[in-house]
Design a protein around this motif. Structure first.
Motif, short mmCIF file in Angstrom:
data_model
loop_
_atom_site.label_atom_id
_atom_site.label_comp_id
_atom_site.label_asym_id
_atom_site.label_seq_id
_atom_site.Cartn_x
_atom_site.Cartn_y
_atom_site.Cartn_z
N LEU A 71 -0.32 -3.88 -9.50
CA LEU A 71 -0.33 -2.42 -9.58
C LEU A 71 -0.63 -2.04 -11.02
O LEU A 71 0.11 -2.41 -11.93
N VAL A 122 -3.17 5.17 -11.15
CA VAL A 122 -2.47 4.08 -10.50
C VAL A 122 -3.46 3.42 -9.54
O VAL A 122 -4.10 4.11 -8.75
N THR A 123 -3.61 2.11 -9.65
CA THR A 123 -4.50 1.40 -8.74
C THR A 123 -3.78 0.19 -8.16
O THR A 123 -2.78 -0.29 -8.72
N LEU A 124 -4.31 -0.29 -7.06
CA LEU A 124 -3.73 -1.42 -6.33
C LEU A 124 -4.80 -2.49 -6.14
O LEU A 124 -5.91 -2.18 -5.73
N TYR A 177 2.23 1.74 -3.43
CA TYR A 177 1.17 2.30 -4.27
C TYR A 177 1.11 3.82 -4.10
O TYR A 177 1.06 4.57 -5.08
N ARG A 231 1.94 6.91 -6.81
CA ARG A 231 1.03 8.02 -7.12
C ARG A 231 1.73 9.37 -7.03
O ARG A 231 1.32 10.32 -7.68
N ASN A 290 0.84 -1.20 0.00
CA ASN A 290 0.00 0.00 0.00
C ASN A 290 0.87 1.26 0.00
O ASN A 290 0.58 2.24 -0.70
#
Length: 137
Positions: free
Chosen positions: A74, A49-51, A33, A37, A30
């Motif tokens: 990611l 950007v997503t996790l 991530y 960003r 996290n």
């Protein structure tokens, strides 16, 4: 005690350690991530950007034994990269993309930003046809 009962007892005895390790690895992913960003610099967040946490495809037991990798996809705009991380000797050890690895003993904001920028460069190089074998320590 049968072998089955012994297995259940071992799993119960080590449940707390496994759960603590999983929480630490997920917190690391996290934090990576969030570093991705902000990798473009202050005031320039990367909004695409997503996790997504996922089961590590290499782990063949559930629950994953202590020392196993924990994974997340990611999404970086048009591509996705699988990042695997585990705790090893007090540091975070991981892998991503095509043969890239890292080991971080410190997880300060600067350390995570350096990893995020290296990851972005390595993924860019992979799509650009360059051979990538980064090892960040």
């Amino acid at each position: 005690m049968s072998e089955f009962d012994e297995l259940q007892a071992v799993i119960r005895r080590h449940a707390e350690a496994r759960q603590a390790e999983q929480r630490a690895c997920e917190a690391f992913l996290n934090a990576l991530y969030h570093a991705l960003r902000t990798a473009s610099g202050p005031g320039l967040p990367l909004n695409n950007v997503t996790l997504e946490f996922t089961a590590d495809p290499a782990v063949r037991l559930r629950p994953a034994p202590t020392g196993s990798y924990h994974a997340a996809w990611l999404r970086l705009g048009l591509c996705e990269v699988l990042v695997r991380v585990r705790r090893a000797d007090g540091s975070f050890q991981g892998e991503y993309g095509p043969g890239c690895a890292f080991r971080l003993e410190l997880t300060s904001e600067d350390d995570l930003l350096a990893l995020a920028r290296t990851l972005l460069r390595d993924v860019t190089a992979a799509y650009g046809g360059e051979q990538v074998t980064s090892h960040l320590n």
